[in-house]
Design an enzyme around this catalytic site. Structure first.
Site, mmCIF file in Angstrom:
data_model
loop_
_atom_site.group_PDB
_atom_site.id
_atom_site.type_symbol
_atom_site.label_atom_id
_atom_site.label_comp_id
_atom_site.label_asym_id
_atom_site.label_seq_id
_atom_site.Cartn_x
_atom_site.Cartn_y
_atom_site.Cartn_z
ATOM 1 N N GLU A 127 30.569 24.735 -9.386
ATOM 2 C CA GLU A 127 31.897 24.311 -8.919
ATOM 3 C C GLU A 127 32.081 22.792 -9.019
ATOM 4 O O GLU A 127 33.200 22.299 -8.974
ATOM 5 C CB GLU A 127 32.149 24.791 -7.480
ATOM 6 C CG GLU A 127 32.062 26.299 -7.295
ATOM 7 C CD GLU A 127 33.263 27.062 -7.845
ATOM 8 O OE1 GLU A 127 33.896 26.580 -8.813
ATOM 9 O OE2 GLU A 127 33.535 28.165 -7.319
ATOM 10 N N THR A 181 41.294 22.943 -10.115
ATOM 11 C CA THR A 181 40.952 23.125 -8.704
ATOM 12 C C THR A 181 40.729 21.756 -8.062
ATOM 13 O O THR A 181 41.052 21.528 -6.901
ATOM 14 C CB THR A 181 39.684 24.002 -8.587
ATOM 15 O OG1 THR A 181 39.972 25.252 -9.197
ATOM 16 C CG2 THR A 181 39.272 24.229 -7.143
HETATM 17 N N1 HSE Z 1 37.985 26.831 -0.958
HETATM 18 C C1 HSE Z 1 38.343 26.419 -2.282
HETATM 19 C C2 HSE Z 1 39.654 25.664 -2.231
HETATM 20 C C3 HSE Z 1 38.480 27.631 -3.155
HETATM 21 O O1 HSE Z 1 40.556 26.112 -1.534
HETATM 22 O O2 HSE Z 1 39.772 24.630 -2.885
HETATM 23 C C4 HSE Z 1 38.762 27.302 -4.591
HETATM 24 O O3 HSE Z 1 38.977 28.524 -5.296
#
Ligand code: HSE
Length: 305
Positions: A127, A181
């Site tokens: 990530e 993201t």
């Molecule tokens: N918890 C993370 C966010 C998940 O909300 O950025 C990303 O898929």
């Protein structure tokens, strides 16, 4: 040549108040991940389906492989084959599925016998590539299946629970480009008022109790976030959100952003999923967006094909 091939599920993270903590694994869609030992050094990647980077250090699965080979001083080369069926950058844990699948395969191929917490820790490194941060909620969900909780990050500790049998899931995916993201995480407030903390802890507790006691109404009522979602709404990542929440109230469904968005997660009894899906799609289409639907349920974690 030795190889391991797995199914790696999509995941919906946060469920409202559980930012970076809660996630559910979805029965559909899922990726297929295969890792093969090759007789030349280095990592090669073959990607089919949705387009994602093929350079190992830019790919969440490739990067996890690099980190694991380095940590365990493994000299073999690897060929990683990803069949990407989970749309990337839509808040459905596509990057996590690659990372979790590769971590699982390497653990198995080299008989590393990693405990679940450590396996999730390695998968979370993926990530860093997509989100700029090793958040572990999606990878924990993808590896454990069911409903999963990241209790702590350092040291990493995860738990998981089986949701109620009758719990259905709808994911509505509008054609909105949220960017990465990483960008969506820039919309997350750095500081919050204590009253927001109180609200979120209350709702997160209710949701977790709902999962533990298999009470769908508690789960739906717990899907309320006053911290991250309102900010992502302001940034235009979650669109039509108040209308979707209103629909949730009318149909007695839980509505939350799915991970970093732009997809929206709906939770409702299995026999009412179609009605909820239709309503969610209508809201997006009336606002001029195309909307794909996944009408599904909570499923298993990474497993061999
Ligand atoms: N918890 C993370 C966010 C998940 O909300 O950025 C990303 O898929």
């Amino acid at each position: 040549m030795k190889s391991v091939k797995v199914i790696a599920p999509a995941t919906a993270a946060n469920l409202g108040p559980g930012f970076d903590v809660f996630a559910v694994a979805l029965k559909q869609p899922h990726d297929i991940v295969e890792v093969e030992v090759k007789d030349t050094p280095g990592i090669e990647m073959e990607i089919s389906g949705y387009s994602v980077p093929t350079e190992p250090r830019k790919n969440t699965g490739g990067y996890v492989a690099m980190r694991m080979l380095e940590s365990f001083r493994i000299k073999d080369g690897l060929r990683i084959k990803l069949q990407k069926n989970i749309p990337p950058a839509m808040g459905m844990g596509s990057s996590a599925a690659s990372a979790a699948g590769v971590a699982y395969c390497i653990n198995k191929l080299f008989d590393l016998k990693l405990p679940t917490d450590d396996l999730i820790q390695f998968a979370s490194y993926g990530e860093i590539i997509s989100a700029g941060d090793a958040h572990a909620d999606n990878v924990a969900g993808a590896i454990q299946g069911g409903f999963s909780l990241v209790i702590s990050r350092e040291p990493i500790h995860v738990m998981n629970l089986e949701p109620p049998e009758d719990m259905g899931v709808v994911i509505a995916t509008p054609n909105i480009e949220k960017g990465s993201t990483k960008l969506s995480r820039e919309a997350v407030p750095r500081e919050i008022p204590i009253i927001s903390l109180r609200e979120n802890v209350g709702h997160a507790s209710l949701l977790a109790i709902g999962m533990a006691t298999k009470n769908i109404d508690y789960i739906k009522k717990g899907m309320n976030d006053v911290v991250v979602e309102p900010s992502r709404v302001r940034y235009g990542i979650f669109r039509e959100f108040s209308k979707l929440k209103k629909l949730g109230q009318e149909l007695n469904a839980g509505i939350a952003g799915s991970g970093a968005g732009p997809s929206i997660l709906g939770i409702i009894e299995k026999n009412k999923r179609e009605e909820l899906a239709k309503g969610m799609k209508e809201i997006f289409e009336n606002a001029g967006y195309h909307c794909d639907l996944f009408i599904t349920e909570v499923g298993e974690g990474v497993r061999e094909v």
